[in-house]
Every structure is written in structure tokens, then in C-alpha cells.
Scaffold this motif. Structure first.
Motif, mmCIF file in Angstrom:
data_model
loop_
_atom_site.group_PDB
_atom_site.id
_atom_site.type_symbol
_atom_site.label_atom_id
_atom_site.label_comp_id
_atom_site.label_asym_id
_atom_site.label_seq_id
_atom_site.Cartn_x
_atom_site.Cartn_y
_atom_site.Cartn_z
ATOM 1 N N UNK A 1 128.981 43.235 106.720
ATOM 2 C CA UNK A 1 127.939 43.969 107.433
ATOM 3 C C UNK A 1 127.635 45.263 106.672
ATOM 4 N N UNK A 2 126.402 45.410 106.241
ATOM 5 C CA UNK A 2 125.996 46.572 105.466
ATOM 6 C C UNK A 2 125.838 47.783 106.398
ATOM 7 N N UNK A 3 126.595 48.879 106.162
ATOM 8 C CA UNK A 3 126.491 50.036 107.063
ATOM 9 C C UNK A 3 125.109 50.680 107.065
ATOM 10 N N UNK A 4 124.373 50.569 105.966
ATOM 11 C CA UNK A 4 123.015 51.124 105.942
ATOM 12 C C UNK A 4 122.111 50.367 106.922
ATOM 13 N N UNK A 5 122.255 49.056 106.963
ATOM 14 C CA UNK A 5 121.472 48.249 107.899
ATOM 15 C C UNK A 5 121.897 48.554 109.337
ATOM 16 N N UNK A 6 123.206 48.731 109.525
ATOM 17 C CA UNK A 6 123.714 49.022 110.864
ATOM 18 C C UNK A 6 123.187 50.364 111.366
ATOM 19 N N UNK A 7 123.152 51.352 110.478
ATOM 20 C CA UNK A 7 122.632 52.665 110.880
ATOM 21 C C UNK A 7 121.159 52.563 111.263
ATOM 22 N N UNK A 8 120.377 51.829 110.479
ATOM 23 C CA UNK A 8 118.968 51.671 110.815
ATOM 24 C C UNK A 8 118.807 51.026 112.181
ATOM 25 N N UNK A 9 119.584 49.996 112.449
ATOM 26 C CA UNK A 9 119.513 49.317 113.745
ATOM 27 C C UNK A 9 119.818 50.277 114.883
ATOM 28 N N UNK A 10 120.856 51.111 114.738
ATOM 29 C CA UNK A 10 121.225 52.021 115.832
ATOM 30 C C UNK A 10 120.126 53.045 116.107
ATOM 31 N N UNK A 11 119.442 53.507 115.058
ATOM 32 C CA UNK A 11 118.375 54.481 115.254
ATOM 33 C C UNK A 11 117.185 53.831 115.960
ATOM 34 N N UNK A 12 116.820 52.612 115.552
ATOM 35 C CA UNK A 12 115.724 51.905 116.226
ATOM 36 C C UNK A 12 116.073 51.669 117.696
ATOM 37 N N UNK A 13 117.317 51.246 117.966
ATOM 38 C CA UNK A 13 117.736 50.983 119.343
ATOM 39 C C UNK A 13 117.712 52.253 120.183
ATOM 40 N N UNK B 1 123.060 44.997 122.422
ATOM 41 C CA UNK B 1 123.853 45.921 123.246
ATOM 42 C C UNK B 1 125.329 45.807 122.909
ATOM 43 N N UNK B 2 125.797 44.577 122.695
ATOM 44 C CA UNK B 2 127.205 44.394 122.341
ATOM 45 C C UNK B 2 127.506 45.035 120.986
ATOM 46 N N UNK B 3 126.590 44.867 120.021
ATOM 47 C CA UNK B 3 126.816 45.459 118.698
ATOM 48 C C UNK B 3 126.838 46.982 118.775
ATOM 49 N N UNK B 4 126.021 47.562 119.638
ATOM 50 C CA UNK B 4 125.988 49.020 119.754
ATOM 51 C C UNK B 4 127.334 49.591 120.186
ATOM 52 N N UNK B 5 128.116 48.830 120.957
ATOM 53 C CA UNK B 5 129.425 49.327 121.366
ATOM 54 C C UNK B 5 130.375 49.466 120.183
ATOM 55 N N UNK B 6 130.125 48.699 119.114
ATOM 56 C CA UNK B 6 130.942 48.805 117.905
ATOM 57 C C UNK B 6 130.334 49.754 116.882
#
Length: 286
Positions: free
Chosen positions: A1-13, A60-65
Motif C-alpha cells: 500500500x503506497x502511503x502517498x496514495x493513502x494520504x490522498x484518500x484520507x484528504x478526499x474522505x 470507512x474501515x480503511x480510515x480507521x487504519x
């Protein structure tokens, strides 16, 4: 899991908008969409509904991690940077509102060398220590007598108890229960409560501690000034669980001990292991 992609997802959410996320992150909207699509492809799950933008059940589940993962990565980067080039200069001490007196006492000898004392919210303090915005942090909160405060695991970080006192239900002196020596929290589940998450015991924590569905907010207090919250309780707007010491000096209020479940107010010192804060302040007050 690429942390850059994860950060983008959290900001959009968080922003519920691809365009707003693009502005905050400094990307094009197309790049933000590509990041989210790539993360969804990697995980094999749709994470965001597009119209309107909102996390799916999987999102929502991914956001908890996501929050703890990104914070841990930031803490690792900061820790390595400290090893490579220790930061000289002023000592930066942060404290949550009820821990400010403890922070001032802890850093009493630092004025000549340079001191920055910052008041910050509970949910921000640990992040600021982890990412080198602060050298030391004093975090306050409410917990069972033998339990630590819940702090995100940030790797080589030291946490020690700086102080502890009983938690009390804060009531106006004219309240029918003001003469009690102790109260069971569950008996007050249907009372009027003031929701003051940066100062008093958070209402969700009281619900979890008692296993009840009560403790609903009658008034929301978004301030960090303890005096303002005490004034609201004295005026009859609702109850709050606070440290015993904050109530004693207020002539119009009474603090009644919490009998069941037992709760204490604790202040914990948080610092990166081997940091400049350790060398300058040492174990004072810990």
C-alpha cells in the motif's frame, strides 16, 4: 500500500471533495482521482462513492487504519531526522488545556535558554510531538486508576505519569445531588451534560465506561478555557467530569467523587526517546 496514495484518500474522505483535496495537496484534480483509483485497484475494493463523495463501508474501515499508519510513518521520518541533525534552540513544550500548569512547572528552569509553551488540543498533541513540532508534550485525560491514557504507538517514544488526581462530577451547589459524598456515573446517564471534549471527560468515554447509551450533550463547549466551562456548569447548563483540583476554588460549584466506575485525571509526559528534551529537562516531574 503506497502511503502517498493513502494520504490522498484520507484528504478526499475528510473534505468530501476531489477538487478541494487537490487544492490542499497541491495536485491536479486528475492526479487526485488517479491516486484514489490506484489505491482502490491495489486493495480490490471501492473506497469512495463519487456522487456525492463519501467513504464506502470499505473506505470507512480503511480510515480507521490510515491515521495511525500515516502518523507512524511521519514519526519514523522525524526520528531519523533527529538522529542525523539534532535541532538546537528553544525548547518547545506543548500541553493540553488542563495540563498547562504542569507544563509551566516542568519547564521552569528553561526561560533563560529559550522556551516556547504551546496549548494544543488533546487529539493534536501526540501528532505534534511525533512530527517534531514539539520537543515534549504534557497530555491530560481521564482513565481508570491503573490504566494508561490511550496514546497512539509512535515507536521509540517515552510516556511517563507526571501527575494524577481524582475525577469528580461537577455540580452547582444548588443541585439536589450536591450533598452526596460519591456518585455512580450510570445514575447520571440521563442528566443534562456539557460536551467539552478539550477540557472535561469526553461524553463518548463516559458512555463506554458505564455501558449505557446516555450522557447526551445538552450544550456544546468548544473552548479550551476551564473558567468558561466552570461558569457554564455554575449557570446550570449541564454537568461535567473534571479533575478535583479545578473545582475546589470555585465557590458556586461542588465536586462529587466518582464512585463507579472509578476515574482519575492523569497528566502524562510524552517525549521522543533520547531527544533534546530528555537532556535539558531530564526526568523532572515524571
Amino acid at each position: 500500500m503506497d502511503p502517498h496514495l493513502l494520504r490522498t484518500f484520507t484528504v478526499v474522505a475528510r473534505l468530501r471533495s476531489f477538487s478541494a483535496a487537490a487544492v490542499e495537496l497541491g495536485y491536479t484534480q486528475s492526479a487526485v482521482s488517479q491516486h484514489v483509483a490506484a489505491l482502490e485497484a491495489d486493495l480490490g475494493a471501492r473506497l469512495l462513492d463519487r456522487r456525492p463523495v463519501a467513504p464506502t463501508v470499505a473506505g470507512e474501515r480503511l480510515l480507521t487504519y490510515a491515521g495511525p499508519i500515516l502518523l507512524r510513518l511521519a514519526a519514523a521520518r522525524t526520528d531519523l531526522a533527529r538522529l542525523a541533525a539534532p535541532r538546537p534552540g528553544r525548547l518547545r513544550v506543548g500541553a493540553t488545556p488542563l495540563a498547562v500548569p504542569a507544563a509551566a512547572t516542568l519547564a521552569a528552569g528553561e526561560a533563560a535558554a529559550g522556551l516556547v509553551l504551546r496549548v494544543t488540543a488533546r487529539n493534536e498533541l501526540v501528532r505534534q510531538v511525533a512530527t517534531d513540532d514539539l520537543d515534549l508534550g504534557l497530555l491530560d485525560g481521564f482513565t481508570a486508576p491503573n490504566d494508561p491514557l490511550p496514546v497512539t504507538d509512535l515507536g521509540p517514544t517515552e510516556v511517563s505519569v507526571h501527575g494524577q488526581e481524582p475525577a469528580v462530577v461537577t455540580l452547582p451547589r444548588t443541585h439536589p445531588l450536591a450533598g452526596r459524598s460519591a456518585l455512580a456515573l450510570a445514575d447520571l446517564a440521563d442528566a443534562r451534560w456539557i460536551d467539552a471534549p478539550d477540557v472535561a471527560a469526553p461524553l463518548p468515554q463516559l458512555r463506554a465506561a458505564t455501558g449505557t447509551d446516555g450522557f447526551r450533550s445538552a450544550v456544546r463547549y468548544d473552548g479550551t478555557e476551564v473558567a468558561g466551562l466552570l461558569a457554564a456548569v455554575a449557570a446550570g447548563h449541564g454537568l461535567a467530569v473534571l479533575p478535583a483540583g479545578t473545582v475546589r476554588a470555585h465557590a458556586e460549584l461542588v465536586g462529587v467523587d466518582v464512585r463507579e466506575p472509578r476515574l482519575v485525571h492523569r497528566v502524562e509526559l510524552i517525549r521522543p526517546a533520547g531527544s533534546a528534551g530528555d537532556r535539558r529537562i531530564g526526568a523532572t516531574g515524571a
